[in-house]
Design an enzyme around this catalytic site. Sequence first.
Site, PDB file in Angstrom:
ATOM      1  N   HIS A   1      -9.306  -3.469  -2.517  1.00 35.69           N
ATOM      2  CA  HIS A   1      -8.281  -2.763  -1.724  1.00 35.69           C
ATOM      3  C   HIS A   1      -8.657  -1.278  -1.601  1.00 35.69           C
ATOM      4  O   HIS A   1      -8.572  -0.697  -0.508  1.00 35.69           O
ATOM      5  CB  HIS A   1      -6.917  -2.940  -2.407  1.00 35.69           C
ATOM      6  CG  HIS A   1      -5.773  -2.221  -1.770  1.00 35.69           C
ATOM      7  ND1 HIS A   1      -4.690  -2.873  -1.213  1.00 35.69           N
ATOM      8  CD2 HIS A   1      -5.512  -0.891  -1.601  1.00 35.69           C
ATOM      9  CE1 HIS A   1      -3.831  -1.991  -0.727  1.00 35.69           C
ATOM     10  NE2 HIS A   1      -4.303  -0.773  -0.957  1.00 35.69           N
ATOM     11  N   GLU A   2      -9.099  -0.679  -2.717  1.00 37.61           N
ATOM     12  CA  GLU A   2      -9.430   0.755  -2.691  1.00 37.61           C
ATOM     13  C   GLU A   2     -10.727   1.024  -1.934  1.00 37.61           C
ATOM     14  O   GLU A   2     -10.817   2.003  -1.186  1.00 37.61           O
ATOM     15  CB  GLU A   2      -9.518   1.305  -4.120  1.00 37.61           C
ATOM     16  CG  GLU A   2      -8.275   1.111  -4.981  1.00 37.61           C
ATOM     17  CD  GLU A   2      -6.965   1.431  -4.288  1.00 37.61           C
ATOM     18  OE1 GLU A   2      -6.952   2.299  -3.392  1.00 37.61           O
ATOM     19  OE2 GLU A   2      -5.947   0.795  -4.611  1.00 37.61           O
TER      20      GLU A   2
ATOM     21  N   CYS B   1       0.847  -1.181   0.000  1.00 35.30           N
ATOM     22  CA  CYS B   1       0.000   0.000   0.000  1.00 35.30           C
ATOM     23  C   CYS B   1       0.887   1.237   0.000  1.00 35.30           C
ATOM     24  O   CYS B   1       1.882   1.283   0.727  1.00 35.30           O
ATOM     25  CB  CYS B   1      -0.907  -0.011   1.222  1.00 35.30           C
ATOM     26  SG  CYS B   1      -2.021   1.404   1.304  1.00 35.30           S
TER      27      CYS B   1
ATOM     28  N   HIS C   1     -10.149   1.275   1.631  1.00 34.97           N
ATOM     29  CA  HIS C   1      -9.613   2.557   2.109  1.00 34.97           C
ATOM     30  C   HIS C   1     -10.720   3.551   2.475  1.00 34.97           C
ATOM     31  O   HIS C   1     -10.576   4.321   3.429  1.00 34.97           O
ATOM     32  CB  HIS C   1      -8.702   3.202   1.061  1.00 34.97           C
ATOM     33  CG  HIS C   1      -7.287   2.702   1.074  1.00 34.97           C
ATOM     34  ND1 HIS C   1      -6.535   2.647   2.227  1.00 34.97           N
ATOM     35  CD2 HIS C   1      -6.474   2.266   0.079  1.00 34.97           C
ATOM     36  CE1 HIS C   1      -5.318   2.189   1.932  1.00 34.97           C
ATOM     37  NE2 HIS C   1      -5.256   1.931   0.635  1.00 34.97           N
TER      38      HIS C   1
HETATM   39  C1  SB7 Z   1      -1.663  -4.569  -4.428  1.00 37.99           C
HETATM   40  C2  SB7 Z   1      -1.578  -3.204  -4.435  1.00 37.99           C
HETATM   41  C3  SB7 Z   1      -2.733  -2.428  -4.527  1.00 37.99           C
HETATM   42  C4  SB7 Z   1      -3.945  -3.069  -4.607  1.00 37.99           C
HETATM   43  C5  SB7 Z   1      -4.029  -4.440  -4.594  1.00 37.99           C
HETATM   44  C6  SB7 Z   1      -2.877  -5.177  -4.502  1.00 37.99           C
HETATM   45  C7  SB7 Z   1      -2.711  -0.929  -4.556  1.00 37.99           C
HETATM   46  C8  SB7 Z   1      -1.459  -0.282  -4.114  1.00 37.99           C
HETATM   47  C9  SB7 Z   1      -1.610   1.203  -4.052  1.00 37.99           C
HETATM   48  N1  SB7 Z   1      -2.456   1.616  -2.992  1.00 37.99           N
HETATM   49  O1  SB7 Z   1      -2.015   1.632  -1.759  1.00 37.99           O
HETATM   50  C10 SB7 Z   1      -3.697   2.153  -3.252  1.00 37.99           C
HETATM   51  O2  SB7 Z   1      -4.526   2.181  -2.172  1.00 37.99           O
HETATM   52 NI    NI Z   2      -3.613   1.195  -0.452  1.00 39.30          NI
END
Ligand code: SB7
Ligand code: NI
Length: 178
Positions: free
Chosen positions: A148-149, A105, A152
């Site tokens: 993942h987003e 992240c 957040h």
């Molecule tokens: C690996 C990385 C991400 C999502 C899923 C698997 C995003 C990395 C960038 N971020 O931290 C965005 O929130």
């Molecule tokens: Ni992230």
Amino acid sequence: LRAIAEEVSFPLSDQEIILGEKMMQFLKHSQDPVTAEKMGLRGGVGLAAPQLDISKRLIAVLVPNPEDEEGNPPKEAYSLQTLMYNPKIVAHSVQDAALADGEGCLSVDREVPGYVVRHARVTVDYFDKDGQKHRIKLKGYNAIVVQHEIDHINGIMFYDRINEIDPFAVKDGMLVIE
Ligand code: SB7
Ligand code: NI
């Protein structure tokens, strides 16, 4: 990053539209080897407004397709390129999935090894900048990134979803995405 972000209302303010454009630009830059180097960025496939200290329900996702074995560019540059306002998971598979290499992240300055257990497939409703509603179905890597987003904007970090006792435990049926 632990707050529940606020929904946006439509029509969006100019600020909210510009923020979305800036977030997408940031992802493009972070993936460009030249600018990434200059700006010292780690390549990002997604970004959520709370990561910029803006507690609004807005995410940007930019997932590039890989080059082929000979290093030729893919037919389509991106497998997913979207700005999502007020995204919401409205349905998901029973099956779970995790990336084999775990997750990182931009907002976490350390590696946390382990499978980040997520839904293998999701249906997501969201609004675009014009207030049009969309419904998309995602699987594979795209589904992981969007989850993942969305986490957040709900104050959830990827390591919250790693099994504390056995980080690489595979629940039966769980898909491990290479
Ligand atoms: C690996 C990385 C991400 C999502 C899923 C698997 C995003 C990395 C960038 N971020 O931290 C965005 O929130
Ligand atoms: Ni992230």
